[in-house]
Scaffold this motif. Structure first.
Motif, PDB file in Angstrom:
ATOM      1  N   MET A 182       0.447 -26.055  -2.194  1.00  0.00           N
ATOM      2  CA  MET A 182       0.037 -24.618  -2.194  1.00  0.00           C
ATOM      3  C   MET A 182      -1.271 -24.601  -3.174  1.00  0.00           C
ATOM      4  SD  MET A 182       2.562 -23.210  -0.451  1.00  0.00           S
ATOM      5  CE  MET A 182       2.469 -21.424  -1.041  1.00  0.00           C
ATOM      6  N   GLN A 183      -2.061 -23.657  -2.910  1.00  0.00           N
ATOM      7  CA  GLN A 183      -3.215 -23.483  -3.814  1.00  0.00           C
ATOM      8  C   GLN A 183      -3.096 -21.878  -4.240  1.00  0.00           C
ATOM      9  OE1 GLN A 183      -6.469 -24.123  -0.978  1.00  0.00           O
ATOM     10  NE2 GLN A 183      -5.820 -26.151  -1.291  1.00  0.00           N
ATOM     11  N   LEU A 184      -3.502 -21.668  -5.692  1.00  0.00           N
ATOM     12  CA  LEU A 184      -3.497 -20.288  -6.141  1.00  0.00           C
ATOM     13  C   LEU A 184      -5.355 -19.780  -6.226  1.00  0.00           C
ATOM     14  CD1 LEU A 184      -1.874 -18.195  -7.502  1.00  0.00           C
ATOM     15  CD2 LEU A 184      -2.505 -19.365  -9.741  1.00  0.00           C
ATOM     16  N   HIS A 185      -5.454 -19.106  -5.474  1.00  0.00           N
ATOM     17  CA  HIS A 185      -6.742 -18.449  -5.199  1.00  0.00           C
ATOM     18  C   HIS A 185      -6.822 -17.291  -6.370  1.00  0.00           C
ATOM     19  CE1 HIS A 185      -8.096 -20.410  -1.232  1.00  0.00           C
ATOM     20  NE2 HIS A 185      -6.992 -20.545  -1.505  1.00  0.00           N
ATOM     21  N   CYS A 186      -7.986 -17.462  -7.285  1.00  0.00           N
ATOM     22  CA  CYS A 186      -8.350 -16.536  -8.264  1.00  0.00           C
ATOM     23  C   CYS A 186      -9.404 -15.597  -8.045  1.00  0.00           C
ATOM     24  CB  CYS A 186      -8.208 -17.211  -9.607  1.00  0.00           C
ATOM     25  SG  CYS A 186      -6.480 -18.193 -10.094  1.00  0.00           S
ATOM     26  N   ALA A 187      -9.604 -14.528  -7.903  1.00  0.00           N
ATOM     27  CA  ALA A 187     -10.657 -13.613  -7.708  1.00  0.00           C
ATOM     28  C   ALA A 187     -10.753 -12.380  -8.608  1.00  0.00           C
ATOM     29  CB  ALA A 187     -10.722 -13.099  -6.212  1.00  0.00           C
ATOM     30  N   GLY A 188     -11.931 -11.785  -8.776  1.00  0.00           N
ATOM     31  CA  GLY A 188     -11.981 -10.688  -9.578  1.00  0.00           C
ATOM     32  C   GLY A 188     -13.063 -10.942 -10.676  1.00  0.00           C
ATOM     33  N   GLN A 189     -12.660 -10.415 -11.950  1.00  0.00           N
ATOM     34  CA  GLN A 189     -13.515 -10.712 -13.114  1.00  0.00           C
ATOM     35  C   GLN A 189     -12.624 -10.782 -14.164  1.00  0.00           C
ATOM     36  OE1 GLN A 189     -17.020 -10.433 -13.454  1.00  0.00           O
ATOM     37  NE2 GLN A 189     -17.251  -9.804 -11.218  1.00  0.00           N
ATOM     38  N   GLY A 190     -12.779 -12.068 -14.950  1.00  0.00           N
ATOM     39  CA  GLY A 190     -11.996 -12.528 -15.906  1.00  0.00           C
ATOM     40  C   GLY A 190     -12.261 -14.103 -16.129  1.00  0.00           C
ATOM     41  N   VAL A 191     -11.138 -14.421 -16.978  1.00  0.00           N
ATOM     42  CA  VAL A 191     -10.814 -16.140 -17.194  1.00  0.00           C
ATOM     43  C   VAL A 191      -9.668 -16.277 -16.828  1.00  0.00           C
ATOM     44  CG1 VAL A 191     -11.096 -17.572 -19.098  1.00  0.00           C
ATOM     45  CG2 VAL A 191     -12.302 -15.645 -19.159  1.00  0.00           C
ATOM     46  N   VAL A 192      -9.669 -17.754 -16.201  1.00  0.00           N
ATOM     47  CA  VAL A 192      -8.494 -18.270 -15.752  1.00  0.00           C
ATOM     48  C   VAL A 192      -8.322 -19.547 -16.470  1.00  0.00           C
ATOM     49  CG1 VAL A 192      -7.203 -19.603 -14.081  1.00  0.00           C
ATOM     50  CG2 VAL A 192      -8.263 -17.418 -13.243  1.00  0.00           C
ATOM     51  N   TYR A 193      -7.052 -19.678 -17.414  1.00  0.00           N
ATOM     52  CA  TYR A 193      -6.668 -20.900 -18.122  1.00  0.00           C
ATOM     53  C   TYR A 193      -6.035 -21.897 -17.447  1.00  0.00           C
ATOM     54  CZ  TYR A 193      -8.154 -17.492 -21.918  1.00  0.00           C
ATOM     55  OH  TYR A 193      -8.914 -16.855 -22.667  1.00  0.00           O
ATOM     56  N   VAL A 194      -6.638 -23.178 -17.412  1.00  0.00           N
ATOM     57  CA  VAL A 194      -5.678 -24.194 -16.716  1.00  0.00           C
ATOM     58  C   VAL A 194      -5.664 -25.399 -17.440  1.00  0.00           C
ATOM     59  CG1 VAL A 194      -6.292 -25.733 -14.825  1.00  0.00           C
ATOM     60  CG2 VAL A 194      -7.285 -23.529 -14.500  1.00  0.00           C
ATOM     61  N   GLN A 195      -4.465 -25.972 -17.437  1.00  0.00           N
ATOM     62  CA  GLN A 195      -3.988 -27.033 -18.325  1.00  0.00           C
ATOM     63  C   GLN A 195      -4.491 -28.235 -17.815  1.00  0.00           C
ATOM     64  OE1 GLN A 195       0.043 -27.492 -19.098  1.00  0.00           O
ATOM     65  NE2 GLN A 195       0.659 -28.121 -17.085  1.00  0.00           N
ATOM     66  N   ALA A 196      -4.896 -29.347 -18.491  1.00  0.00           N
ATOM     67  CA  ALA A 196      -5.503 -30.626 -18.050  1.00  0.00           C
ATOM     68  C   ALA A 196      -4.159 -31.485 -17.776  1.00  0.00           C
ATOM     69  CB  ALA A 196      -6.354 -31.438 -19.311  1.00  0.00           C
ATOM     70  N   ALA A 247      -0.863 -21.250   1.064  1.00  0.00           N
ATOM     71  CA  ALA A 247      -0.362 -22.778   1.767  1.00  0.00           C
ATOM     72  C   ALA A 247      -1.438 -23.523   2.133  1.00  0.00           C
ATOM     73  CB  ALA A 247       0.871 -22.491   3.063  1.00  0.00           C
ATOM     74  N   ALA A 248      -1.777 -24.833   1.509  1.00  0.00           N
ATOM     75  CA  ALA A 248      -2.759 -25.402   2.157  1.00  0.00           C
ATOM     76  C   ALA A 248      -2.627 -26.252   3.134  1.00  0.00           C
ATOM     77  CB  ALA A 248      -3.237 -26.478   0.843  1.00  0.00           C
ATOM     78  N   LEU A 249      -1.167 -26.476   3.461  1.00  0.00           N
ATOM     79  CA  LEU A 249      -0.799 -27.179   4.518  1.00  0.00           C
ATOM     80  C   LEU A 249       0.608 -26.543   5.503  1.00  0.00           C
ATOM     81  CD1 LEU A 249      -0.180 -30.920   2.622  1.00  0.00           C
ATOM     82  CD2 LEU A 249      -2.280 -29.904   4.214  1.00  0.00           C
TER      83      LEU A 249
END
Length: 231
Positions: A212-226, A196-198
């Motif tokens: 809400m924020q999705l925190h991504c860590a580790g090793q790899g690739v995250v795909y995000v849509q524009a 939660a950001a707020l």
């Protein structure tokens, strides 16, 4: 495997791929001797006991389950959906692809597939039924489902997105923070955690995924849509 015809359509030789699993309504046309049958992702049915309650809570509030069809035989099938952009992910053993069900167009049938909880990937929210309900409520608020489809093994998968894809490399000292409504998938050894950001009161009042924020860590690739538009 899958070959892009253009930015919105892929084609695949079903026989060479060993069968293809695709979302309902994705088949555009085909040539050859190809048969289609309903397909069920393992784990997509509600399990008994607490698992069943958690699954029911997640799907009732997030609604991320998609029907799929299995194509088998010898021929070439063209897939696309709603004019959305497509992206092919070539998978290798040892790496997992976690993708929102609504943003998965198709995958080769030889991949191992299951439905997993966001919480099991570091999604937080606590355990038990109350944790499930909190996670489901966050999913309903942000558009980020509580459950995602996980694929593993050697093969390929096709992702869907509004407005094109961004490939974000994960692996630095700091996590990549993504708007859950823009998140499409994570490939590799990527841990995701929804935070939660707020305050909860502010988040509900604003009704915004940015609460809400999705925190991504580790090793790899995250795909995000524009886009923040939900599929």
């Amino acid at each position: 495997m899958f070959e892009k015809v253009n930015g919105k359509v892929v084609k695949v030789d079903v026989g060479m791929a060993g069968g293809v699993v695709a979302r309902n309504g994705a088949m555009l046309f085909y040539t050859g001797d190809v048969s289609f049958a309903p397909h069920q992702i393992p784990g997509a049915q509600a399990m008994g006991g607490m698992g069943g309650l958690m699954s029911l809570a997640g799907r009732a509030m997030a609604g991320e389950h998609e029907r799929t069809m299995l194509a088998q035989g010898n021929g070439q099938v063209h897939y696309g959906f709603a004019g959305l952009e497509v992206h092919v992910v070539h998978m290798q053993p040892g790496a997992a692809l976690r993708v929102e069900a609504s943003r998965l167009l198709a995958n080769t049938a030889g991949l191992q597939s299951s439905v997993v909880s966001v919480m099991s990937s570091g999604g937080g929210g606590g355990g038990g039924l109350m944790g499930a309900l909190r996670g489901a409520a966050s999913g309903a608020l942000t558009g980020q489902g509580m459950f995602t489809t996980q694929l593993s093994g050697q093969g390929a998968a096709v992702l869907l997105a509004h407005g094109g894809f961004l490939e974000l490399q994960v692996g630095g000292p700091n996590p990549i923070v993504v708007d859950p409504q823009a998140f499409v998938a994570a490939y590799g050894n990527v841990q995701t955690e929804l935070k939660a950001a707020l305050s909860w009161r502010d988040a509900v009042g604003r009704g915004s995924g940015e609460a809400m924020q999705l925190h991504c860590a580790g090793q790899g690739v995250v795909y995000v849509q524009a886009s923040e538009e939900k599929l």
